[in-house]
Each structure stands twice: as structure tokens, then as C-alpha cells.
Design a protein around this motif. Structure first.
Motif, PDB file in Angstrom:
ATOM      1  N   GLU A  45     -10.377  21.310  13.014  1.00 41.82           N
ATOM      2  CA  GLU A  45     -11.755  21.253  13.490  1.00 41.82           C
ATOM      3  C   GLU A  45     -12.660  20.886  12.329  1.00 41.82           C
ATOM      4  OE1 GLU A  45     -13.121  24.807  15.321  1.00 41.82           O
ATOM      5  OE2 GLU A  45     -11.350  25.038  16.582  1.00 41.82           O
ATOM      6  N   VAL A  46     -13.328  19.770  12.458  1.00 38.70           N
ATOM      7  CA  VAL A  46     -14.278  19.296  11.458  1.00 38.70           C
ATOM      8  C   VAL A  46     -15.669  19.758  11.874  1.00 38.70           C
ATOM      9  CG1 VAL A  46     -15.315  17.259  10.407  1.00 38.70           C
ATOM     10  CG2 VAL A  46     -12.841  17.310  10.864  1.00 38.70           C
ATOM     11  N   GLY A  47     -16.352  20.480  11.006  1.00 35.87           N
ATOM     12  CA  GLY A  47     -17.656  21.036  11.357  1.00 35.87           C
ATOM     13  C   GLY A  47     -18.807  20.356  10.648  1.00 35.87           C
ATOM     14  N   PRO A  48     -19.619  19.554  11.348  1.00 33.56           N
ATOM     15  CA  PRO A  48     -20.851  19.048  10.738  1.00 33.56           C
ATOM     16  C   PRO A  48     -21.827  20.208  10.553  1.00 33.56           C
ATOM     17  CG  PRO A  48     -20.280  17.827  12.750  1.00 33.56           C
ATOM     18  CD  PRO A  48     -19.443  19.060  12.729  1.00 33.56           C
ATOM     19  N   PRO A  49     -22.268  20.500   9.329  1.00 33.98           N
ATOM     20  CA  PRO A  49     -23.188  21.629   9.112  1.00 33.98           C
ATOM     21  C   PRO A  49     -24.483  21.457   9.904  1.00 33.98           C
ATOM     22  CG  PRO A  49     -22.229  20.929   7.047  1.00 33.98           C
ATOM     23  CD  PRO A  49     -21.864  19.882   8.066  1.00 33.98           C
ATOM     24  N   TYR A  50     -25.026  22.593  10.321  1.00 29.35           N
ATOM     25  CA  TYR A  50     -26.218  22.590  11.157  1.00 29.35           C
ATOM     26  C   TYR A  50     -27.176  23.646  10.635  1.00 29.35           C
ATOM     27  CZ  TYR A  50     -28.956  22.591  15.523  1.00 29.35           C
ATOM     28  OH  TYR A  50     -29.967  22.496  16.458  1.00 29.35           O
ATOM     29  N   SER A  51     -28.466  23.366  10.738  1.00 33.11           N
ATOM     30  CA  SER A  51     -29.474  24.246  10.138  1.00 33.11           C
ATOM     31  C   SER A  51     -29.714  25.532  10.920  1.00 33.11           C
ATOM     32  CB  SER A  51     -30.801  23.487  10.002  1.00 33.11           C
ATOM     33  OG  SER A  51     -31.235  23.028  11.279  1.00 33.11           O
ATOM     34  N   ASP A  52     -29.255  25.590  12.173  1.00 34.31           N
ATOM     35  CA  ASP A  52     -29.459  26.789  12.997  1.00 34.31           C
ATOM     36  C   ASP A  52     -28.150  27.151  13.699  1.00 34.31           C
ATOM     37  OD1 ASP A  52     -30.704  28.896  14.266  1.00 34.31           O
ATOM     38  OD2 ASP A  52     -31.500  27.669  15.899  1.00 34.31           O
ATOM     39  N   PRO A  53     -27.154  27.581  12.930  1.00 35.76           N
ATOM     40  CA  PRO A  53     -25.812  27.808  13.480  1.00 35.76           C
ATOM     41  C   PRO A  53     -25.704  29.141  14.215  1.00 35.76           C
ATOM     42  CG  PRO A  53     -25.827  28.314  11.148  1.00 35.76           C
ATOM     43  CD  PRO A  53     -27.224  27.854  11.490  1.00 35.76           C
ATOM     44  N   VAL A  54     -26.059  29.132  15.482  1.00 33.55           N
ATOM     45  CA  VAL A  54     -26.185  30.388  16.233  1.00 33.55           C
ATOM     46  C   VAL A  54     -24.865  31.116  16.444  1.00 33.55           C
ATOM     47  CG1 VAL A  54     -28.287  29.664  17.403  1.00 33.55           C
ATOM     48  CG2 VAL A  54     -26.075  29.092  18.409  1.00 33.55           C
ATOM     49  N   LEU A  55     -23.735  30.410  16.414  1.00 32.89           N
ATOM     50  CA  LEU A  55     -22.452  31.062  16.652  1.00 32.89           C
ATOM     51  C   LEU A  55     -21.782  31.521  15.358  1.00 32.89           C
ATOM     52  CD1 LEU A  55     -20.286  31.678  18.931  1.00 32.89           C
ATOM     53  CD2 LEU A  55     -19.207  29.530  18.234  1.00 32.89           C
ATOM     54  N   ASP A  56     -22.200  30.960  14.227  1.00 37.85           N
ATOM     55  CA  ASP A  56     -21.475  31.171  12.980  1.00 37.85           C
ATOM     56  C   ASP A  56     -21.911  32.434  12.255  1.00 37.85           C
ATOM     57  OD1 ASP A  56     -20.067  28.769  13.298  1.00 37.85           O
ATOM     58  OD2 ASP A  56     -21.755  27.626  12.496  1.00 37.85           O
ATOM     59  N   GLY A  57     -20.929  33.111  11.657  1.00 39.21           N
ATOM     60  CA  GLY A  57     -21.182  34.301  10.871  1.00 39.21           C
ATOM     61  C   GLY A  57     -21.664  33.977   9.470  1.00 39.21           C
ATOM     62  N   PRO A  58     -21.877  34.993   8.639  1.00 33.11           N
ATOM     63  CA  PRO A  58     -22.482  34.810   7.307  1.00 33.11           C
ATOM     64  C   PRO A  58     -21.742  33.842   6.395  1.00 33.11           C
ATOM     65  CG  PRO A  58     -22.475  37.123   7.918  1.00 33.11           C
ATOM     66  CD  PRO A  58     -21.669  36.416   8.956  1.00 33.11           C
ATOM     67  N   MET A  59     -20.408  33.872   6.390  1.00 28.91           N
ATOM     68  CA  MET A  59     -19.659  33.013   5.481  1.00 28.91           C
ATOM     69  C   MET A  59     -19.843  31.542   5.821  1.00 28.91           C
ATOM     70  SD  MET A  59     -17.641  33.218   2.815  1.00 28.91           S
ATOM     71  CE  MET A  59     -18.084  31.677   2.011  1.00 28.91           C
ATOM     72  N   ILE A  60     -19.718  31.207   7.089  1.00 28.68           N
ATOM     73  CA  ILE A  60     -19.881  29.811   7.495  1.00 28.68           C
ATOM     74  C   ILE A  60     -21.345  29.396   7.402  1.00 28.68           C
ATOM     75  CG2 ILE A  60     -19.604  28.181   9.405  1.00 28.68           C
ATOM     76  CD1 ILE A  60     -17.088  29.649  10.196  1.00 28.68           C
ATOM     77  N   GLN A  61     -22.270  30.306   7.675  1.00 27.70           N
ATOM     78  CA  GLN A  61     -23.688  29.988   7.484  1.00 27.70           C
ATOM     79  C   GLN A  61     -23.965  29.626   6.025  1.00 27.70           C
ATOM     80  OE1 GLN A  61     -26.580  32.751   9.048  1.00 27.70           O
ATOM     81  NE2 GLN A  61     -25.351  33.186  10.854  1.00 27.70           N
ATOM     82  N   HIS A  62     -23.391  30.400   5.115  1.00 28.55           N
ATOM     83  CA  HIS A  62     -23.560  30.119   3.689  1.00 28.55           C
ATOM     84  C   HIS A  62     -23.019  28.735   3.346  1.00 28.55           C
ATOM     85  CE1 HIS A  62     -23.225  30.493  -0.684  1.00 28.55           C
ATOM     86  NE2 HIS A  62     -21.947  30.157  -0.553  1.00 28.55           N
TER      87      HIS A  62
END
Length: 262
Positions: free
Chosen positions: A49-66
Motif C-alpha cells: 500500500e502506497v500512501g500519499p501523505p495528506y494534511s488531515d489524515p483522519v484515520l491515521d494514528g500518531p506515528m503515521i501522522q508524524h
């Protein structure tokens, strides 16, 4: 049938579940993230799974948000995600994109699907999009032969479970936890219940994203799901320093766990 279903069925024929690894593009920088995608494949991921970073990641926890925040600060672009898709495909795994809907909408549903297909991508996971809310996306994806992967959870009603499973191709993404992504100390029995609910609704292939962090947890999930999805543990292993060998070791552990459950 698609590249995703073919790979999942091939893993099943081997008597095991698929290992699905997630990483955000651009973390800790674009070049290192592309190298990390290759490591995922080399160390045992069947699907990436390739994740394009997003400025408002509502599903992602702290590590992925960082990780997403750092990638955005570094100037990562959506085009970098398609470059990562090509890297994964060339390395031999099946690439999918996990994207929030606004990134896709801004590019245009049809263009996003076409660009993904051209890069060698097989499907898109849309965590904040339901099939009834995005008929234009479903139509665009079908036109390009791109799988549409939607999510189900413990709160999903029977009617919506049926709707979601009918609209999902490739696999159904099941999350047995209410909340954001992240590693968990234990899996619990909710995961198996959600998988059963999806299968009862007609889903042929169900992959679980549950906060798996260890090989033992991967083996547990692999006992009843078609695929084990791991994200946060891989992002943590890569870290701000871009430690590819630590990442390789974590993927190897998880791959051994998945294969031990055969």
C-alpha cells in the motif's frame, strides 16, 4: 479477476495469507521512501500500500501522522506516489494506493485512475469514501480496470456491509477497531467477527488492518483472513533516520509469521 485477486489467490494456493505492507511516500524523504518500498517487497510483502501523505489524515494514528507531516514538509507530491507504485510493480509485488478522497478529487477521478493504471497500480483503498458517496470514482475505476477497495468495521450495519462488499473489488478492507491506526498489544476477537460478517455478505477476499506489530500477531490474523495489513509498525521501523535494515528485519519477522500460519 485482477492482479490483486490473482496474488491473493496465489497466496491461498500456497496455504497462507498475503502480507500487505503500508508506507507513506516521502518519509523520511522521497528517495529513501522509494528504497523502502523495494525493501518491503524483497523482505516478503506480497502487496504494498502506497500512501500519499495528506494534511488531515483522519484515520491515521500518531506515528503515521508524524510521517505524513514530515513528508509534506519535504515537498512530496502526488506524482511521487505514482513513482512509488512503479517501484513496487518493478520489484515484483502488487501495488495499491491508500488515499484520502480529496487528493483524488483534486486530480480528477478519471485522471487519478488512469495515472495509477499507467504506473502499474492495481487498486485504491479509500478510507474516507463510501461506495454510495462516490459513484463517479467507481465508474472511473471500472473504466480503467482499477480495483475499488472499501472499508468495513464493527459498526457496519448488515445493509451497509452488503453494499460495501458488493462495491469492493480486489478485496474488502476490514478494520475491527474503532479509532485510528496504530500498533496494539493484542488483536482480540473482533477481527475474526468482522471477517465473518464480510464473508457472510459475499466478500471472497478479506484483508485485515488491525494494528499488527509482531510476527505472532500476523500469524494469528493469517489464520482466518486472506491478507494481513501492517502499517504503523513498518513506519516506526523505518523511522526518521530511514533505517532500511531495521525495516527489513521487521518485514522479515512479519512474513515469517504469516507463513507460519499455513
Amino acid at each position: 479477476m485482477s492482479a490483486l485477486t490473482d496474488r491473493l489467490d496465489a497466496c491461498k494456493a500456497e496455504g497462507r495469507a498475503a502480507l500487505v505492507g503500508y508506507l507513506p511516500v516521502g518519509y523520511p524523504d522521497v528517495a529513501t521512501s522509494l528504497a523502502a518500498m523495494r525493501v518491503l517487497v524483497e523482505a516478503g510483502c506480497d502487496i504494498v500500500e502506497v500512501g500519499p501523505p495528506y494534511s488531515d489524515p483522519v484515520l491515521d494514528g500518531p506515528m503515521i501522522q508524524h510521517a505524513a507531516a514530515r513528508a509534506l514538509e519535504g515537498g512530496v507530491k502526488v506524482d511521487d506516489a505514482f513513482a512509488a507504485v512503479s517501484v513496487v510493480a518493478e520489484a515484483g509485488a502488487v501495488p495499491v494506493v491508500m488515499s484520502y478522497a480529496n487528493l483524488m478529487l483534486q486530480r480528477g477521478w478519471s485522471r487519478f485512475a488512469a495515472d495509477l493504471k499507467a504506473a502499474g497500480g492495481a487498486g485504491v483503498i479509500t478510507p474516507d469514501l463510501t461506495p454510495d458517496a462516490a459513484p463517479a470514482w467507481v465508474d472511473a475505476a471500472r473504466e480503467e480496470g482499477v480495483d475499488t477497495i472499501f472499508l468495513v468495521a464493527p459498526s457496519t450495519t448488515r445493509e451497509r456491509m452488503q453494499l460495501t462488499c458488493d462495491a469492493s473489488t480486489g478485496f474488502v478492507y476490514a478494520t475491527p477497531l474503532m479509532g485510528v491506526t496504530g500498533e496494539r498489544a493484542s488483536v482480540g476477537d473482533a477481527a475474526e467477527r468482522v471477517v465473518k460478517g464480510a464473508r457472510d455478505a459475499g466478500a471472497e477476499r478479506v484483508c485485515i488492518g488491525v494494528g499488527v506489530a509482531t510476527g505472532a500477531q500476523a500469524a494469528e490474523i493469517a489464520g482466518y483472513a486472506d491478507g494481513v495489513i501492517v502499517g504503523t509498525a513498518l513506519v516506526r521501523a523505518l523511522g526518521d533516520e530511514g533505517d532500511l535494515e531495521r525495516l527489513r528485519a521487521k518485514v522479515t519477522e512479519l512474513a515469517e509469521g504469516v507463513r507460519a500460519a499455513r
